[in-house]
Design an enzyme around this catalytic site. Sequence first.
Site, PDB file in Angstrom:
ATOM      1  CB  THR A 128      -0.898  -0.008   1.257  1.00 57.62           C
ATOM      2  OG1 THR A 128      -1.492   1.280   1.409  1.00 57.62           O
ATOM      3  CG2 THR A 128      -0.132  -0.316   2.529  1.00 57.62           C
ATOM      4  CG  ASP A 129      -1.106   5.006  -0.907  1.00 58.38           C
ATOM      5  OD1 ASP A 129      -1.620   4.375   0.045  1.00 58.38           O
ATOM      6  OD2 ASP A 129      -1.725   5.897  -1.540  1.00 58.38           O
ATOM      7  CD  GLU A 130      -3.134   3.749   4.654  1.00 67.45           C
ATOM      8  OE1 GLU A 130      -2.861   3.551   5.847  1.00 67.45           O
ATOM      9  OE2 GLU A 130      -4.301   3.858   4.239  1.00 67.45           O
ATOM     10  CE1 TYR A 156      -3.429  -2.367   5.960  1.00 69.03           C
ATOM     11  CE2 TYR A 156      -3.130  -0.036   5.475  1.00 69.03           C
ATOM     12  CZ  TYR A 156      -3.301  -1.347   5.043  1.00 69.03           C
ATOM     13  OH  TYR A 156      -3.337  -1.618   3.698  1.00 69.03           O
ATOM     14  CE  LYS A 160      -0.302  -4.464   3.129  1.00 73.33           C
ATOM     15  NZ  LYS A 160      -0.800  -5.772   2.610  1.00 73.33           N
TER      16      LYS A 160
HETATM   17  P1  NAD Z   1     -10.196  -6.590   2.725  1.00 71.82           P
HETATM   18  O1  NAD Z   1     -10.135  -6.293   4.170  1.00 71.82           O
HETATM   19  O2  NAD Z   1     -11.429  -6.215   1.959  1.00 71.82           O
HETATM   20  O3  NAD Z   1      -9.958  -8.146   2.483  1.00 71.82           O
HETATM   21  C1  NAD Z   1      -8.984  -8.872   3.175  1.00 71.82           C
HETATM   22  C2  NAD Z   1      -9.247 -10.361   2.942  1.00 71.82           C
HETATM   23  O4  NAD Z   1      -8.201 -11.085   3.578  1.00 71.82           O
HETATM   24  C3  NAD Z   1     -10.566 -10.855   3.547  1.00 71.82           C
HETATM   25  O5  NAD Z   1     -11.237 -11.689   2.640  1.00 71.82           O
HETATM   26  C4  NAD Z   1     -10.130 -11.628   4.789  1.00 71.82           C
HETATM   27  O6  NAD Z   1     -11.009 -12.695   5.128  1.00 71.82           O
HETATM   28  C5  NAD Z   1      -8.771 -12.151   4.323  1.00 71.82           C
HETATM   29  N1  NAD Z   1      -7.893 -12.460   5.444  1.00 71.82           N
HETATM   30  C6  NAD Z   1      -7.587 -11.652   6.514  1.00 71.82           C
HETATM   31  N2  NAD Z   1      -6.765 -12.281   7.352  1.00 71.82           N
HETATM   32  C7  NAD Z   1      -6.493 -13.494   6.802  1.00 71.82           C
HETATM   33  C8  NAD Z   1      -5.683 -14.595   7.194  1.00 71.82           C
HETATM   34  N3  NAD Z   1      -4.983 -14.582   8.330  1.00 71.82           N
HETATM   35  N4  NAD Z   1      -5.659 -15.695   6.380  1.00 71.82           N
HETATM   36  C9  NAD Z   1      -6.377 -15.735   5.237  1.00 71.82           C
HETATM   37  N5  NAD Z   1      -7.167 -14.724   4.829  1.00 71.82           N
HETATM   38  C10 NAD Z   1      -7.218 -13.618   5.598  1.00 71.82           C
HETATM   39  O7  NAD Z   1      -8.899  -5.916   2.094  1.00 71.82           O
HETATM   40  P2  NAD Z   1      -8.717  -5.167   0.688  1.00 71.82           P
HETATM   41  O8  NAD Z   1      -9.145  -3.758   0.835  1.00 71.82           O
HETATM   42  O9  NAD Z   1      -9.268  -6.017  -0.390  1.00 71.82           O
HETATM   43  O10 NAD Z   1      -7.123  -5.156   0.616  1.00 71.82           O
HETATM   44  C11 NAD Z   1      -6.443  -6.291   0.063  1.00 71.82           C
HETATM   45  C12 NAD Z   1      -4.949  -6.029   0.111  1.00 71.82           C
HETATM   46  O11 NAD Z   1      -4.634  -4.855  -0.628  1.00 71.82           O
HETATM   47  C13 NAD Z   1      -4.418  -5.786   1.522  1.00 71.82           C
HETATM   48  O12 NAD Z   1      -3.164  -6.412   1.625  1.00 71.82           O
HETATM   49  C14 NAD Z   1      -4.274  -4.275   1.613  1.00 71.82           C
HETATM   50  O13 NAD Z   1      -3.241  -3.930   2.482  1.00 71.82           O
HETATM   51  C15 NAD Z   1      -3.927  -3.927   0.181  1.00 71.82           C
HETATM   52  N6  NAD Z   1      -4.337  -2.592  -0.287  1.00 71.82           N
HETATM   53  C16 NAD Z   1      -5.630  -2.168  -0.135  1.00 71.82           C
HETATM   54  C17 NAD Z   1      -6.017  -0.932  -0.671  1.00 71.82           C
HETATM   55  C18 NAD Z   1      -7.435  -0.446  -0.558  1.00 71.82           C
HETATM   56  O14 NAD Z   1      -7.700   0.707  -0.928  1.00 71.82           O
HETATM   57  N7  NAD Z   1      -8.387  -1.226  -0.092  1.00 71.82           N
HETATM   58  C19 NAD Z   1      -5.076  -0.143  -1.332  1.00 71.82           C
HETATM   59  C20 NAD Z   1      -3.748  -0.605  -1.440  1.00 71.82           C
HETATM   60  C21 NAD Z   1      -3.402  -1.844  -0.935  1.00 71.82           C
HETATM   61  O1  DAU Z   2      -4.062   4.150   0.664  1.00 75.00           O
HETATM   62  C1  DAU Z   2      -4.360   2.790   0.609  1.00 75.00           C
HETATM   63  C2  DAU Z   2      -5.158   2.400   1.821  1.00 75.00           C
HETATM   64  O2  DAU Z   2      -6.468   2.922   1.638  1.00 75.00           O
HETATM   65  C3  DAU Z   2      -5.193   0.905   2.050  1.00 75.00           C
HETATM   66  O3  DAU Z   2      -3.898   0.453   2.324  1.00 75.00           O
HETATM   67  C4  DAU Z   2      -6.143   0.548   3.204  1.00 75.00           C
HETATM   68  O4  DAU Z   2      -6.250  -0.845   3.336  1.00 75.00           O
HETATM   69  C5  DAU Z   2      -7.505   1.129   2.887  1.00 75.00           C
HETATM   70  O5  DAU Z   2      -8.416   0.861   3.935  1.00 75.00           O
HETATM   71  C6  DAU Z   2      -7.405   2.628   2.650  1.00 75.00           C
HETATM   72  O6  DAU Z   2      -7.041   3.313   3.872  1.00 75.00           O
HETATM   73  P1  DAU Z   2      -7.724   4.724   4.286  1.00 75.00           P
HETATM   74  O7  DAU Z   2      -7.551   4.887   5.730  1.00 75.00           O
HETATM   75  O8  DAU Z   2      -7.275   5.797   3.372  1.00 75.00           O
HETATM   76  O9  DAU Z   2      -9.257   4.363   3.884  1.00 75.00           O
HETATM   77  P2  DAU Z   2     -10.647   4.654   4.640  1.00 75.00           P
HETATM   78  O10 DAU Z   2     -11.723   4.333   3.654  1.00 75.00           O
HETATM   79  O11 DAU Z   2     -10.706   4.031   5.977  1.00 75.00           O
HETATM   80  O12 DAU Z   2     -10.601   6.234   4.822  1.00 75.00           O
HETATM   81  C7  DAU Z   2     -10.450   7.113   3.727  1.00 75.00           C
HETATM   82  C8  DAU Z   2     -10.396   8.521   4.278  1.00 75.00           C
HETATM   83  O13 DAU Z   2     -11.695   8.865   4.778  1.00 75.00           O
HETATM   84  C9  DAU Z   2      -9.451   8.704   5.440  1.00 75.00           C
HETATM   85  O14 DAU Z   2      -8.865  10.005   5.364  1.00 75.00           O
HETATM   86  C10 DAU Z   2     -10.349   8.622   6.680  1.00 75.00           C
HETATM   87  C11 DAU Z   2     -11.655   9.196   6.160  1.00 75.00           C
HETATM   88  N1  DAU Z   2     -12.890   8.652   6.780  1.00 75.00           N
HETATM   89  C12 DAU Z   2     -13.037   7.300   6.812  1.00 75.00           C
HETATM   90  C13 DAU Z   2     -14.182   6.742   7.357  1.00 75.00           C
HETATM   91  C14 DAU Z   2     -14.357   5.251   7.425  1.00 75.00           C
HETATM   92  C15 DAU Z   2     -13.868   9.510   7.246  1.00 75.00           C
HETATM   93  O15 DAU Z   2     -13.718  10.743   7.182  1.00 75.00           O
HETATM   94  N2  DAU Z   2     -15.006   8.962   7.788  1.00 75.00           N
HETATM   95  C16 DAU Z   2     -15.198   7.612   7.880  1.00 75.00           C
HETATM   96  O16 DAU Z   2     -16.256   7.171   8.407  1.00 75.00           O
END
Ligand code: NAD
Ligand code: DAU
Length: 336
Positions: A128-130, A156, A160
């Site tokens: 992730t970019d985080e 988190y 990562k």
């Molecule tokens: P998500 O939370 O929607 O899904 C995570 C999945 O992993 C779920 O199906 C969960 O059951 C499974 N899981 C969790 N722990 C596990 C374990 N111990 N063994 C097997 N399965 C397990 O997550 P997402 O948003 O789809 O993110 C997927 C990946 O991409 C993550 O690694 C996250 O860090 C990365 N990522 C997410 C975003 C985003 O915007 N959502 C952006 C950049 C990177």
């Molecule tokens: O940048 C990539 C990341 O993006 C991934 O690595 C993470 O897995 C993914 O969850 C996401 O993280 P963020 O923290 O950016 O996503 P989230 O949707 O939780 O929040 C987006 C922004 O919105 C953040 O600045 C917090 C804000 N927010 C979030 C929620 C849930 C609110 O203002 N209100 C809310 O209720």
Amino acid sequence: MAAKTIVVTGGAGFIGSNFVYYMLNKYPDYRIICVDCLTYAGNIHTLRKAKNNPNFRFAKINICDKPAIKALFEEEKPDIVVNFAAESHVDRSITGPEIFVETNVRGTQVLMEVCRELNIPRFHQVSTDEVYGDLPLDRPDLFFTEKTPLHASSPYSASKAGADMLVMAYCRTFNFPATISRCSNNYGPYHFPEKLIPLMIINALHDKPLPVYGDGKNVRDWLYVEDHCRAIDLIIHDGKIGQVYNVGGHNEMANIDIVKLICKELGKSEDLIEFVEDRKGHDRRYAIDPTFIHDELGWLPETKFEDGIKKTIKWYVDNEAWWQDILSGNYQKEED
Ligand code: NAD
Ligand code: DAU
């Protein structure tokens, strides 16, 4: 291209499930094995259509369970393992960090160790970019490149970053054949409704308050999930071993503007917006420089934010059963 067997961990979650469908559709002769232990974020119903495909298998396994992972990999002999499985929600990492270290760091290490023992030719870590920390709002000229030092802010992102460091250490020490992608915020279908965009859509549909953290000016760089899947597809087929690839589409938006846009698209009043207490350690701005993946692999995002957000809102309106199941808890009832 020769048919391959690909293990997709975390394939019952948001991005992993989109990747499963993307790969089954694009490579009809590939075998796709989803490994997921179905935490609260995993939804087996999301994979209902995939389960009808004879090239798909679902294995309910925790990535930290080394004997079970090893038995599966011995049986399936994957060509590539793509690790999406993670605890992914920043807010949950603030209230309960332990599971983040267990899954995101130890789970990644277990997968790599099994790959190493079985000589699996390729491992891809979805990061992730985080991991780069945040950027100031008053320096729009700054972006994260692959050379930006890791500087995580939340448990988190620290977990990562820890996993990324382990992947790089395995590459250097053991010549482990891995790549890493660091993507910005994704949005699209099957996004769990604890995250900003789906939460706001569903709350707005119910005329419930829309909780915006702090001043709402925090900026995220949004990418339609299919564009992320295409980037990973390119990396696992044509990427260079040991390389990190940043993935993002120059789609920076302040949270408050996204929430207002959702209100407008759904014909709801902005009076639903409530400014609430800020997230602890809240990162101000993320912004990816995707020049490297563009130059090396020809990747460019295809979905513009204005189209992607409309498609996403429509998907939530048309697929109410999917998220109602989550709100009621029914999604955790398993299917045959
Ligand atoms: P998500 O939370 O929607 O899904 C995570 C999945 O992993 C779920 O199906 C969960 O059951 C499974 N899981 C969790 N722990 C596990 C374990 N111990 N063994 C097997 N399965 C397990 O997550 P997402 O948003 O789809 O993110 C997927 C990946 O991409 C993550 O690694 C996250 O860090 C990365 N990522 C997410 C975003 C985003 O915007 N959502 C952006 C950049 C990177
Ligand atoms: O940048 C990539 C990341 O993006 C991934 O690595 C993470 O897995 C993914 O969850 C996401 O993280 P963020 O923290 O950016 O996503 P989230 O949707 O939780 O929040 C987006 C922004 O919105 C953040 O600045 C917090 C804000 N927010 C979030 C929620 C849930 C609110 O203002 N209100 C809310 O209720």
